[in-house]
Motif scaffolding. Structure first.
Motif, PDB file in Angstrom:
ATOM      1  N   MET A   2       0.885  -1.329  -0.005  1.00  0.00           N
ATOM      2  CA  MET A   2       0.187  -0.042   0.088  1.00  0.00           C
ATOM      3  C   MET A   2       1.199   1.320  -0.141  1.00  0.00           C
ATOM      4  N   LYS A   3       0.812   1.955  -0.813  1.00  0.00           N
ATOM      5  CA  LYS A   3       1.285   3.906  -0.908  1.00  0.00           C
ATOM      6  C   LYS A   3       1.036   4.300  -0.252  1.00  0.00           C
ATOM      7  N   VAL A   4       1.551   5.364  -0.031  1.00  0.00           N
ATOM      8  CA  VAL A   4       0.750   6.404   1.133  1.00  0.00           C
ATOM      9  C   VAL A   4       0.428   7.753   0.827  1.00  0.00           C
ATOM     10  N   ASP A   5       0.094   7.135  -0.518  1.00  0.00           N
ATOM     11  CA  ASP A   5      -0.993   8.895  -1.135  1.00  0.00           C
ATOM     12  C   ASP A   5      -2.847   7.883  -0.649  1.00  0.00           C
ATOM     13  N   ALA A   6      -2.737   6.386  -0.648  1.00  0.00           N
ATOM     14  CA  ALA A   6      -3.666   6.125  -0.085  1.00  0.00           C
ATOM     15  C   ALA A   6      -4.370   6.010   1.538  1.00  0.00           C
ATOM     16  N   ILE A   7      -3.210   6.514   2.162  1.00  0.00           N
ATOM     17  CA  ILE A   7      -3.923   6.418   3.890  1.00  0.00           C
ATOM     18  C   ILE A   7      -3.584   8.191   3.820  1.00  0.00           C
ATOM     19  N   MET A   8      -3.199   8.810   3.880  1.00  0.00           N
ATOM     20  CA  MET A   8      -2.448  10.573   4.313  1.00  0.00           C
ATOM     21  C   MET A   8      -3.818  11.153   3.874  1.00  0.00           C
ATOM     22  N   THR A   9      -3.735  12.246   4.552  1.00  0.00           N
ATOM     23  CA  THR A   9      -4.028  13.746   4.814  1.00  0.00           C
ATOM     24  C   THR A   9      -3.823  14.383   2.964  1.00  0.00           C
ATOM     25  N   PRO A  10      -4.735  14.606   2.133  1.00  0.00           N
ATOM     26  CA  PRO A  10      -4.137  15.398   0.697  1.00  0.00           C
ATOM     27  C   PRO A  10      -4.524  17.170   1.098  1.00  0.00           C
ATOM     28  N   SER A  11      -3.600  18.647   0.252  1.00  0.00           N
ATOM     29  CA  SER A  11      -3.781  19.128   0.807  1.00  0.00           C
ATOM     30  C   SER A  11      -4.244  19.555   2.098  1.00  0.00           C
ATOM     31  N   ALA A  38      12.811  20.129   7.419  1.00  0.00           N
ATOM     32  CA  ALA A  38      11.081  19.117   6.948  1.00  0.00           C
ATOM     33  C   ALA A  38      12.030  17.617   7.255  1.00  0.00           C
ATOM     34  N   LEU A  39      11.609  16.152   7.547  1.00  0.00           N
ATOM     35  CA  LEU A  39      11.700  14.909   7.506  1.00  0.00           C
ATOM     36  C   LEU A  39      10.478  14.297   6.772  1.00  0.00           C
ATOM     37  N   THR A  40      10.447  13.992   5.177  1.00  0.00           N
ATOM     38  CA  THR A  40       9.811  13.984   3.958  1.00  0.00           C
ATOM     39  C   THR A  40       9.342  12.806   3.415  1.00  0.00           C
ATOM     40  N   ILE A  41       8.397  12.310   2.569  1.00  0.00           N
ATOM     41  CA  ILE A  41       8.342  11.121   2.012  1.00  0.00           C
ATOM     42  C   ILE A  41       7.955  11.398   0.840  1.00  0.00           C
ATOM     43  N   PRO A  42       8.539  10.020  -0.278  1.00  0.00           N
ATOM     44  CA  PRO A  42       7.548  10.873  -0.991  1.00  0.00           C
ATOM     45  C   PRO A  42       6.749  10.181  -1.220  1.00  0.00           C
ATOM     46  N   LEU A  43       5.691  10.468  -2.481  1.00  0.00           N
ATOM     47  CA  LEU A  43       4.186  10.290  -2.423  1.00  0.00           C
ATOM     48  C   LEU A  43       4.169   8.365  -2.813  1.00  0.00           C
ATOM     49  N   ASP A  44       4.855   8.600  -3.790  1.00  0.00           N
ATOM     50  CA  ASP A  44       5.114   7.101  -4.417  1.00  0.00           C
ATOM     51  C   ASP A  44       5.457   6.008  -3.537  1.00  0.00           C
ATOM     52  N   SER A  45       5.879   6.342  -2.382  1.00  0.00           N
ATOM     53  CA  SER A  45       7.060   5.278  -1.045  1.00  0.00           C
ATOM     54  C   SER A  45       5.856   4.554  -0.689  1.00  0.00           C
ATOM     55  N   GLN A  94      11.056   8.967  15.474  1.00  0.00           N
ATOM     56  CA  GLN A  94      10.205   9.492  16.406  1.00  0.00           C
ATOM     57  C   GLN A  94       9.815  10.385  16.085  1.00  0.00           C
ATOM     58  N   ILE A  95       8.739  10.121  14.906  1.00  0.00           N
ATOM     59  CA  ILE A  95       8.133  11.638  14.631  1.00  0.00           C
ATOM     60  C   ILE A  95       6.489  11.224  14.825  1.00  0.00           C
ATOM     61  N   ARG A  96       5.419  11.835  15.252  1.00  0.00           N
ATOM     62  CA  ARG A  96       4.705  10.940  15.254  1.00  0.00           C
ATOM     63  C   ARG A  96       3.632  11.751  13.653  1.00  0.00           C
ATOM     64  N   ARG A  97       4.638  12.506  12.792  1.00  0.00           N
ATOM     65  CA  ARG A  97       3.753  13.246  11.234  1.00  0.00           C
ATOM     66  C   ARG A  97       4.444  13.342  10.090  1.00  0.00           C
ATOM     67  N   VAL A  98       4.427  12.252   9.670  1.00  0.00           N
ATOM     68  CA  VAL A  98       5.502  12.934   7.919  1.00  0.00           C
ATOM     69  C   VAL A  98       4.939  13.792   7.417  1.00  0.00           C
ATOM     70  N   PRO A  99       5.185  14.857   6.982  1.00  0.00           N
ATOM     71  CA  PRO A  99       5.000  15.292   5.184  1.00  0.00           C
ATOM     72  C   PRO A  99       5.389  14.607   4.111  1.00  0.00           C
ATOM     73  N   VAL A 107       1.127  11.920   6.376  1.00  0.00           N
ATOM     74  CA  VAL A 107       0.674  11.219   7.288  1.00  0.00           C
ATOM     75  C   VAL A 107       0.250  11.239   8.741  1.00  0.00           C
ATOM     76  N   SER A 108      -0.216  10.859   9.520  1.00  0.00           N
ATOM     77  CA  SER A 108       0.052  10.426  11.067  1.00  0.00           C
ATOM     78  C   SER A 108      -0.237   9.229  11.192  1.00  0.00           C
ATOM     79  N   LEU A 109      -0.369   9.043  12.390  1.00  0.00           N
ATOM     80  CA  LEU A 109      -0.442   7.753  13.717  1.00  0.00           C
ATOM     81  C   LEU A 109      -1.349   7.824  13.243  1.00  0.00           C
ATOM     82  N   ALA A 110      -3.115   8.534  13.573  1.00  0.00           N
ATOM     83  CA  ALA A 110      -4.091   8.200  12.870  1.00  0.00           C
ATOM     84  C   ALA A 110      -4.232   7.613  11.751  1.00  0.00           C
ATOM     85  N   ASP A 111      -3.580   8.610  10.618  1.00  0.00           N
ATOM     86  CA  ASP A 111      -3.558   7.807   9.624  1.00  0.00           C
ATOM     87  C   ASP A 111      -3.647   6.528   9.387  1.00  0.00           C
ATOM     88  N   LEU A 112      -2.489   6.442  10.280  1.00  0.00           N
ATOM     89  CA  LEU A 112      -1.806   4.455   9.973  1.00  0.00           C
ATOM     90  C   LEU A 112      -3.264   3.705  11.332  1.00  0.00           C
TER      91      LEU A 112
END
Length: 140
Positions: free
Chosen positions: A1-10, A77-84, A97-102, A114-119
């Protein structure tokens, strides 16, 4: 599953010159604990968390209504690519040890969070969320 499926967009975002009072108001209005800080091209340069405001300013007697985001933000900012893959995102969260990732698009622009809540919301990811939550909560 890719992050775009669970992330909060925009996600809501601010710039480094945004006053912290406005950043805090964004957190309240959008029920979030972190606001990504972007440059003029929409690329994340840092983040401001509710904890950043309290620990970096209030605890030291500074008035958060008198400063801008750049004076308080965690950078870079620690980020992750959309297709990850979501598992790669979870590993980043545990390791850092972060709870959210742009989340950034192919051009490096902010496109989601993406946040812990999204997971937690995704049934198949609950075991991953539990491990991330456990590791993120460990003392440094």
């Amino acid at each position: 599953m890719k992050v775009d499926a669970i992330m909060t967009p925009s996600p809501v975002k601010a710039t480094s010159s945004t006053r912290l009072r406005e950043v805090a108001r964004m957190m309240l209005d959008h029920d979030v604990g972190e606001i990504p800080i972007v440059d003029e091209n929409g690329m994340p340069v840092g983040v401001v968390t509710d904890r950043d405001i309290v620990v970096r300013l209030v605890a030291h007697g500074q008035d958060p209504t008198q400063v801008a985001a750049h004076e308080c933000m965690t950078s870079p900012a620690l980020t992750i690519p959309l297709d990850s893959d979501v598992k790669d995102c979870a590993e980043l969260m545990m390791r850092e040890q972060i709870r959210r990732v742009p989340v950034v698009d192919d051009d490096g622009r902010l496109c989601g969070m993406v946040s812990l809540a999204d997971l937690e919301r995704e049934q198949s990811l609950r075991s991953i969320k539990a491990e991330v939550g456990r590791r993120v909560s460990q003392p440094h």
